[in-house]
Design an enzyme around this catalytic site. Sequence first.
Site, PDB file in Angstrom:
ATOM      1  CB  CYS A  44     -20.159 -24.364  -6.987  1.00  0.00           C
ATOM      2  SG  CYS A  44     -20.905 -23.100  -5.939  1.00  0.00           S
ATOM      3  CB  ILE A  60     -29.492 -14.330 -10.938  1.00  0.00           C
ATOM      4  CG1 ILE A  60     -30.836 -15.050 -10.699  1.00  0.00           C
ATOM      5  CG2 ILE A  60     -29.718 -12.891 -11.413  1.00  0.00           C
ATOM      6  CD1 ILE A  60     -31.620 -14.534  -9.497  1.00  0.00           C
ATOM      7  CD  GLU A  61     -24.264 -16.421 -16.061  1.00  0.00           C
ATOM      8  OE1 GLU A  61     -24.139 -15.762 -17.112  1.00  0.00           O
ATOM      9  OE2 GLU A  61     -23.868 -17.605 -15.933  1.00  0.00           O
ATOM     10  CD  GLU A 117     -26.770 -25.427  -7.294  1.00  0.00           C
ATOM     11  OE1 GLU A 117     -26.803 -24.286  -7.787  1.00  0.00           O
ATOM     12  OE2 GLU A 117     -26.013 -26.326  -7.703  1.00  0.00           O
TER      13      GLU A 117
HETATM   14  N1  THU Z   1     -23.917 -22.496 -11.446  1.00  0.00           N
HETATM   15  C1  THU Z   1     -25.026 -22.807 -10.703  1.00  0.00           C
HETATM   16  O1  THU Z   1     -26.042 -22.104 -10.755  1.00  0.00           O
HETATM   17  N2  THU Z   1     -24.968 -23.902  -9.920  1.00  0.00           N
HETATM   18  C2  THU Z   1     -23.930 -24.782  -9.871  1.00  0.00           C
HETATM   19  O2  THU Z   1     -23.994 -25.743  -9.157  1.00  0.00           O
HETATM   20  C3  THU Z   1     -22.752 -24.539 -10.697  1.00  0.00           C
HETATM   21  C4  THU Z   1     -22.690 -23.236 -11.402  1.00  0.00           C
HETATM   22  C5  THU Z   1     -23.998 -21.348 -12.378  1.00  0.00           C
HETATM   23  C6  THU Z   1     -23.201 -20.143 -12.032  1.00  0.00           C
HETATM   24  C7  THU Z   1     -23.033 -19.499 -13.397  1.00  0.00           C
HETATM   25  O3  THU Z   1     -24.164 -18.709 -13.689  1.00  0.00           O
HETATM   26  C8  THU Z   1     -23.010 -20.663 -14.363  1.00  0.00           C
HETATM   27  O4  THU Z   1     -23.562 -21.765 -13.647  1.00  0.00           O
HETATM   28  C9  THU Z   1     -21.639 -21.028 -14.866  1.00  0.00           C
HETATM   29  O5  THU Z   1     -20.743 -21.169 -13.835  1.00  0.00           O
END
Ligand code: THU
Length: 136
Positions: free
Chosen positions: A87, A44-45, A56
């Site tokens: 990440c 969710i950005e 996650e």
């Molecule tokens: N993102 C995740 O949801 N999980 C990960 O393991 C890596 C990155 C998302 C964060 C952001 O919305 C998008 O991927 C790009 O970084």
Amino acid sequence: MVDYRKLVAEAAKAKENAYVPYSQFRVGAAILTDKGQIFTGCNIENSSFGLTICAERTALFKAVSAGHRKFQALAVSTDTEEITSPCGACRQVLIEFGEDIEIIMANVYGDYQVFTVGELLPLAFKPEKLKEERLT
Ligand code: THU
């Protein structure tokens, strides 16, 4: 026995709800509790970029806030040909609940690789550290 394929399918379904107006990078996750219940999440950005939450952690926080503390596995699904691994922030948050949680990383075709959180985050800072005797 963890049904990896089912967990990957749940993560892929959760990916459809990803809110990604800035990166267009959809991520879905599904976490399996010790009791066999599955909680899903997506990324969710936010226009204030640093407030974005990964799929996650969304899945894990949903499960923890529903009262769960023990987990068997978490699947993560992206739309890429290469698998995507969680990440660093998510690895740290996951290891709080155990280094043996299996992380199933799936690509767009549903092919996957499995590692434990401990393998993904060696030499981690863990909750036990706060119980150790401190010398000053
Ligand atoms: N993102 C995740 O949801 N999980 C990960 O393991 C890596 C990155 C998302 C964060 C952001 O919305 C998008 O991927 C790009 O970084």
